[in-house]
Design an enzyme around this catalytic site. Structure first.
Site, PDB file in Angstrom:
ATOM      1  CD  GLU A  50      -3.062  -0.989   0.422  1.00  0.00           C
ATOM      2  OE1 GLU A  50      -3.154   0.028  -0.299  1.00  0.00           O
ATOM      3  OE2 GLU A  50      -3.900  -1.903   0.422  1.00  0.00           O
ATOM      4  CB  CYS A  77      -2.042   7.103   1.118  1.00  0.00           C
ATOM      5  SG  CYS A  77      -3.494   6.361   1.866  1.00  0.00           S
TER       6      CYS A  77
HETATM    7  P1  NAD Z   1       7.876   5.477   4.824  1.00  0.00           P
HETATM    8  O1  NAD Z   1       7.987   4.750   3.540  1.00  0.00           O
HETATM    9  O2  NAD Z   1       8.959   6.417   5.186  1.00  0.00           O
HETATM   10  O3  NAD Z   1       7.765   4.439   6.036  1.00  0.00           O
HETATM   11  C1  NAD Z   1       6.710   3.495   6.111  1.00  0.00           C
HETATM   12  C2  NAD Z   1       7.131   2.319   6.966  1.00  0.00           C
HETATM   13  O4  NAD Z   1       8.123   1.567   6.264  1.00  0.00           O
HETATM   14  C3  NAD Z   1       7.774   2.707   8.307  1.00  0.00           C
HETATM   15  O5  NAD Z   1       7.389   1.759   9.279  1.00  0.00           O
HETATM   16  C4  NAD Z   1       9.243   2.618   8.000  1.00  0.00           C
HETATM   17  O6  NAD Z   1      10.034   2.405   9.149  1.00  0.00           O
HETATM   18  C5  NAD Z   1       9.271   1.418   7.073  1.00  0.00           C
HETATM   19  N1  NAD Z   1      10.408   1.352   6.144  1.00  0.00           N
HETATM   20  C6  NAD Z   1      10.847   2.328   5.334  1.00  0.00           C
HETATM   21  N2  NAD Z   1      11.848   1.877   4.569  1.00  0.00           N
HETATM   22  C7  NAD Z   1      12.033   0.575   4.911  1.00  0.00           C
HETATM   23  C8  NAD Z   1      12.913  -0.433   4.469  1.00  0.00           C
HETATM   24  N3  NAD Z   1      13.830  -0.196   3.547  1.00  0.00           N
HETATM   25  N4  NAD Z   1      12.806  -1.659   5.041  1.00  0.00           N
HETATM   26  C9  NAD Z   1      11.881  -1.911   6.004  1.00  0.00           C
HETATM   27  N5  NAD Z   1      11.024  -0.988   6.442  1.00  0.00           N
HETATM   28  C10 NAD Z   1      11.095   0.241   5.905  1.00  0.00           C
HETATM   29  O7  NAD Z   1       6.452   6.232   4.813  1.00  0.00           O
HETATM   30  P2  NAD Z   1       5.846   7.281   5.843  1.00  0.00           P
HETATM   31  O8  NAD Z   1       6.534   8.591   5.681  1.00  0.00           O
HETATM   32  O9  NAD Z   1       5.743   6.685   7.195  1.00  0.00           O
HETATM   33  O10 NAD Z   1       4.340   7.402   5.297  1.00  0.00           O
HETATM   34  C11 NAD Z   1       3.977   8.196   4.216  1.00  0.00           C
HETATM   35  C12 NAD Z   1       3.892   7.373   2.944  1.00  0.00           C
HETATM   36  O11 NAD Z   1       3.041   6.250   3.136  1.00  0.00           O
HETATM   37  C13 NAD Z   1       3.277   8.144   1.787  1.00  0.00           C
HETATM   38  O12 NAD Z   1       3.979   7.818   0.611  1.00  0.00           O
HETATM   39  C14 NAD Z   1       1.846   7.625   1.735  1.00  0.00           C
HETATM   40  O13 NAD Z   1       1.213   7.772   0.487  1.00  0.00           O
HETATM   41  C15 NAD Z   1       2.056   6.194   2.098  1.00  0.00           C
HETATM   42  N6  NAD Z   1       0.828   5.601   2.596  1.00  0.00           N
HETATM   43  C16 NAD Z   1       0.133   4.759   1.762  1.00  0.00           C
HETATM   44  C17 NAD Z   1      -1.071   4.217   2.177  1.00  0.00           C
HETATM   45  C18 NAD Z   1      -1.862   3.316   1.267  1.00  0.00           C
HETATM   46  O14 NAD Z   1      -2.749   2.645   1.776  1.00  0.00           O
HETATM   47  N7  NAD Z   1      -1.596   3.260  -0.019  1.00  0.00           N
HETATM   48  C19 NAD Z   1      -1.557   4.489   3.465  1.00  0.00           C
HETATM   49  C20 NAD Z   1      -0.820   5.333   4.297  1.00  0.00           C
HETATM   50  C21 NAD Z   1       0.372   5.878   3.849  1.00  0.00           C
END
Ligand code: NAD
Length: 508
Positions: A262, A296
């Site tokens: 997602e 998102c």
């Molecule tokens: P992010 O990608 O920085 O982090 C999300 C999660 O992934 C965190 O728990 C982070 O620690 C983990 N993470 C990041 N890189 C990783 C890696 N290489 N290996 C393992 N874990 C890793 O995102 P954010 O800033 O927390 O949230 C915002 C983003 O999330 C936006 O792009 C938004 O669109 C997206 N989002 C999507 C949905 C959806 O349902 N499509 C819902 C909510 C948020």
């Protein structure tokens, strides 16, 4: 949720809410700061788990799976039912913590917890409906059917902006499916995770379910790596940026694990000549400026027909400055802070890029309340008129920036709407049924969510949630998303006493 602004220090309010949810705040310590975007202050310190801790959590969840999968699904549903009751009882407490960590206004923080309660209700019903089909066999005296079985350990990686709802979408369904869960929340919202986990622990204990069916690891990327790499994690459900999805998806694929992604969105609304512009205005402002642009599904582009662009722009430019920005504990405020300085920098950079690419700022875009909150990042939602869908418009910037584009021909509007790498949510404002149907048809919006006369954000849990292209293709929450958390078996039962082979094959 009671008004707490200026009455009690934020830190104390959050600590009280944590204790009400069952978190032992006196025992909280560790290297990670839990910082509030409301004021920039540190609310608490929490542990930082290592990769070894995550491996241990996976081991516990894998062991618990062997017991949990044998429990009848409706009995598993009783645990989720109790969790939903506890969430209802502690809705205000959890919302206080969500607000303090994610910066949401009160009604949205409460709405996020309501979404958890809703998915628990949904999952309890689903626990009696894990249906498989029976098909006619081509052979006499044979029965052909499918059965659905628990999958194993589900690793949930979640984003900061929905600190608890997305976890509950996954966990409520995974638990009724017979799976066990290991959760790595975003490091920015660890307290919300601790409170949610404590409430689930109580539900598990009170209903006599195995204690280890849910595990929480407060880890950074390195600490969370086993969730991606460990073969015992049958499904990785990851919510976050497209960058994160791009990093982890190949690693899970390499070990043939299942993955549910997602990822980012770049959501647009088309406003056609027949649209009710006052309704469109409200839908656009909520979806574009609400949650300070940190959903998102936030509306990031509005594609307006040239015949109504002047009138709609006038309305939007008049409405934006009326949005009160500030501490979301004050119920008059509709726009809270960005989550941190990095978000503010990303917004500033995107605005500079937009201007360099021919954009004109129509309203907003400044940082506010800097003197009062030097460590918090409150910004004015901004509208930028763009000459075309340039590079900056194709990116998701997680801030309240709305790009305004104009179209003259309906096909052009659809092409603009679809002409970005992401495919999460979309909307059309129109009273022309033909246009609405074309938007929803196979050659219309290419997004996982396509709405008519409603904005791009604010989905209900009953429908499947997710998007395609760089949004990752996953579907969570309602509809038949439960199947992602189960494995399917096809069974052929031969009661004929003969051994006829399929397709008329003769052997022996
Ligand atoms: P992010 O990608 O920085 O982090 C999300 C999660 O992934 C965190 O728990 C982070 O620690 C983990 N993470 C990041 N890189 C990783 C890696 N290489 N290996 C393992 N874990 C890793 O995102 P954010 O800033 O927390 O949230 C915002 C983003 O999330 C936006 O792009 C938004 O669109 C997206 N989002 C999507 C949905 C959806 O349902 N499509 C819902 C909510 C948020």
């Amino acid at each position: 949720m009671t008004q707490t602004l200026n009455e009690t220090a934020l830190k104390d309010t959050v600590a009280a809410a944590l204790r009400a949810c069952g978190v032992d705040t006196a025992a909280l310590s560790g290297p990670t700061e839990a910082r509030s975007p409301l004021t920039g202050e540190v609310l608490a310190r929490v542990p930082l788990h290592t990769a070894a801790d995550t491996e241990e959590a996976i081991s516990r969840a894998a062991d618990a799976f062997t017991t949990w999968r044998e429990v009848p699904a409706p009995v598993r549903g009783a645990t989720v039912k109790r969790w939903g009751e506890l969430l209802t009882e502690h809705k205000d407490d959890l919302a206080v913590i969500v607000q303090a960590e994610a910066g949401k206004i009160t009604s949205e923080a409460l709405g996020e917890v309501q979404e958890m309660i809703d998915i628990c209700d949904f999952a309890v019903g689903q626990s009696r409906m894990l249906y498989g089909k029976t098909m006619p066999s081509e052979r006499p005296g044979h029965r052909l059917m499918e059965t659905w079985h628990p999958l194993g350990v589900v690793g949930v990686i979640s984003a900061f902006n929905f600190p608890v709802a997305v976890y509950s979408w996954n966990t409520a369904l995974a638990l009724i499916a017979g799976d066990t869960v290991v959760w790595k929340p975003s490091g920015m919202v660890n307290l919300s995770a601790l409170a949610t986990h404590a409430l689930l622990a109580r539900a598990v204990q009170e209903t006599g379910a195995p204690a280890d069916i849910h595990q929480l690891v407060l880890a950074d990327r390195e600490g969370g790596a086993p969730l991606i790499e460990d073969e015992r994690v049958a499904l990785v459900s990851a919510t976050g940026s497209t960058r994160m999805g791009r990093e982890i998806a190949p690693k899970v694929a390499e070990r043939f694990g299942r993955i549910l992604l997602e990822l980012g969105g770049n959501n647009a609304a088309i406003v056609t000549p027949s649209a009710d512009l006052d309704l469109a205005l409200r839908g656009i402002v909520f979806a574009a400026a609400g949650t300070a642009g940190q959903r998102c599904t936030t509306m990031r582009r509005v594609i307006v027909h040239e015949s109504v662009v002047e009138e709609l722009t006038r309305k939007l430019v008049a409405a934006y400055p009326t949005l009160s920005i500030g501490d979301p504990r004050n119920e008059e405020n509709l726009v809270g802070p960005l989550v941190n300085e990095a978000s503010y920098r990303a917004m500033t950079q995107a605005l500079a890029d937009a201007k360099a690419q021919g954009g004109t700022v129509l309203t907003g875009g400044e940082r506010v309340l800097e003197e009062q909150y030097p460590q918090a990042y409150y910004v004015q939602p901004v509208i930028v008129q763009m000459p075309s869908q340039s590079a900056v418009v194709r990116d998701e910037t997680f801030a309240p920036i709305l790009y305004l584009l104009t179209y003259s021909d309906f096909d052009e509007a659809i092409a603009l709407q679809n002409g970005v790498p992401q495919g999460l949510s979309s909307a059309i404002f129109t009273t022309d049924q033909g246009e609405a149907e074309r938007f929803l048809s196979a050659s219309g919006s290419d997004c996982g969510i396509a709405n008519v006369n409603i904005g791009t954000s604010g989905a209900e849990i009953g429908g499947a949630f997710g998007g395609d292209k760089e949004t990752g293709g996953g579907r969570e929450s309602g509809s038949d998303a439960w199947r992602v958390y189960m494995r399917q078996a096809t069974n052929t039962v031969n009661y004929s006493g003969q051994l006829p082979l399929a397709q008329g094959v003769k052997f022996l």
